[in-house]
Design a protein around this motif. Structure first.
Motif, PDB file in Angstrom:
ATOM      1  N   GLY A 196       0.785  -1.408  -0.133  1.00 41.41           N
ATOM      2  CA  GLY A 196       0.025   0.184  -0.052  1.00 41.41           C
ATOM      3  C   GLY A 196       0.736   1.286   0.058  1.00 41.41           C
ATOM      4  N   GLN A 238      -0.415   9.256  -0.622  1.00 46.46           N
ATOM      5  CA  GLN A 238      -1.246   8.268  -1.080  1.00 46.46           C
ATOM      6  C   GLN A 238      -1.113   7.954  -2.725  1.00 46.46           C
ATOM      7  OE1 GLN A 238      -5.319   7.619   0.261  1.00 46.46           O
ATOM      8  NE2 GLN A 238      -4.790   8.132   2.498  1.00 46.46           N
ATOM      9  N   ILE A 241       2.446   4.459  -4.213  1.00 45.04           N
ATOM     10  CA  ILE A 241       2.117   3.043  -3.532  1.00 45.04           C
ATOM     11  C   ILE A 241       2.953   1.986  -4.128  1.00 45.04           C
ATOM     12  CG2 ILE A 241      -0.423   3.865  -3.308  1.00 45.04           C
ATOM     13  CD1 ILE A 241      -1.150   2.366  -5.961  1.00 45.04           C
ATOM     14  N   TYR A 293      -3.794  -4.539   0.837  1.00 42.92           N
ATOM     15  CA  TYR A 293      -4.882  -3.375   1.183  1.00 42.92           C
ATOM     16  C   TYR A 293      -5.752  -3.185  -0.152  1.00 42.92           C
ATOM     17  CZ  TYR A 293      -2.080  -2.388   5.411  1.00 42.92           C
ATOM     18  OH  TYR A 293      -1.478  -2.724   6.488  1.00 42.92           O
ATOM     19  N   HIS A 337      -7.550   0.536  -1.527  1.00 43.60           N
ATOM     20  CA  HIS A 337      -7.139   2.096  -2.187  1.00 43.60           C
ATOM     21  C   HIS A 337      -6.971   1.815  -3.478  1.00 43.60           C
ATOM     22  CE1 HIS A 337      -3.043   0.715  -2.686  1.00 43.60           C
ATOM     23  NE2 HIS A 337      -3.131  -0.011  -1.428  1.00 43.60           N
ATOM     24  N   GLY A 376      -5.106  -0.939  -5.177  1.00 42.55           N
ATOM     25  CA  GLY A 376      -5.030  -2.103  -3.975  1.00 42.55           C
ATOM     26  C   GLY A 376      -5.455  -3.536  -4.491  1.00 42.55           C
TER      27      GLY A 376
END
Length: 192
Positions: free
Chosen positions: A107, A114, A117, A145, A148, A151
């Motif tokens: 993640g 964010q 990743i 994860y 997201h 993900g």
């Protein structure tokens, strides 16, 4: 009491396999939580390698090791500012086939951008590199994860990778809370 959160379960399984003096890898240093856990578990005679592509993550890991050690005897930690996909090249060749545990926590960096990743191609390359580094009886854990952006695709790819491992090479398991489709889950491998 309920079931352990996936990160805690990964650490529990790793703690069952790692002994003082072992060599271990945190493939995704992040905020240093797994690195500190591995340094405590391997002890002063052990060796920890911690990888991350973000200097901010390595700095957070260094700070956590310094502030939370509380005089404990920790394994020496080598912080590697590089992607986990090159771990085979960055781990001392004398340690190949002798690694007790490799932990991945995919993640993004908690509290960081964010937009940065882990990526499916490099994660799969890292998993391929990790498997021959493990000793017989070694453990590899991957917390994925799916909640997201990007993900879910990465989680699906890691699950497919683990599903294709020959049972004669390793046993794989998935630890997941099925009522929460977007929740993180754990994929682990025990090398034969």
């Amino acid at each position: 009491m309920g079931f352990l959160f996936v990160v805690s379960q990964a650490q529990k399984w790793v703690a069952e396999k790692v002994r003082p003096g072992d060599i271990v890898i945190d493939a995704t240093a992040g905020n240093g939580s797994d690195t500190l856990f591995l340094a405590r578990t391997a002890g002063t005679g052990g060796t920890v390698y911690a990888f991350d592509i973000q200097s901010e993550a390595l700095e957070q890991t260094r700070n956590r090791l310094e502030s939370e050690a509380d005089g404990e005897s920790l394994a020496p930690v080598t912080l590697v500012h590089d992607g986990h996909e090159v771990m085979k090249d960055r781990i001392a060749s004398a340690h190949h086939g002798k690694i007790a545990a490799i932990m991945f926590n995919l993640g993004f960096l908690p509290g960081g951008s964010q937009a940065v990743i882990t990526q499916t191609p490099t994660t799969l390359a890292a998993l391929d590199a990790a498997l021959p580094l493990l000793r017989s009886g070694g453990i590899l854990t991957v917390v994925v994860y799916p909640g997201h952006e990007g993900g879910q695709a990465e989680a699906d790819a890691v699950l497919a990778w683990a599903s294709e491992i020959e049972p004669s090479l390793a046993q794989t398991v998935v630890y997941r809370f099925p009522q929460k489709a977007a929740a993180p889950y754990l994929i682990a491998l025990n090398k034969r």
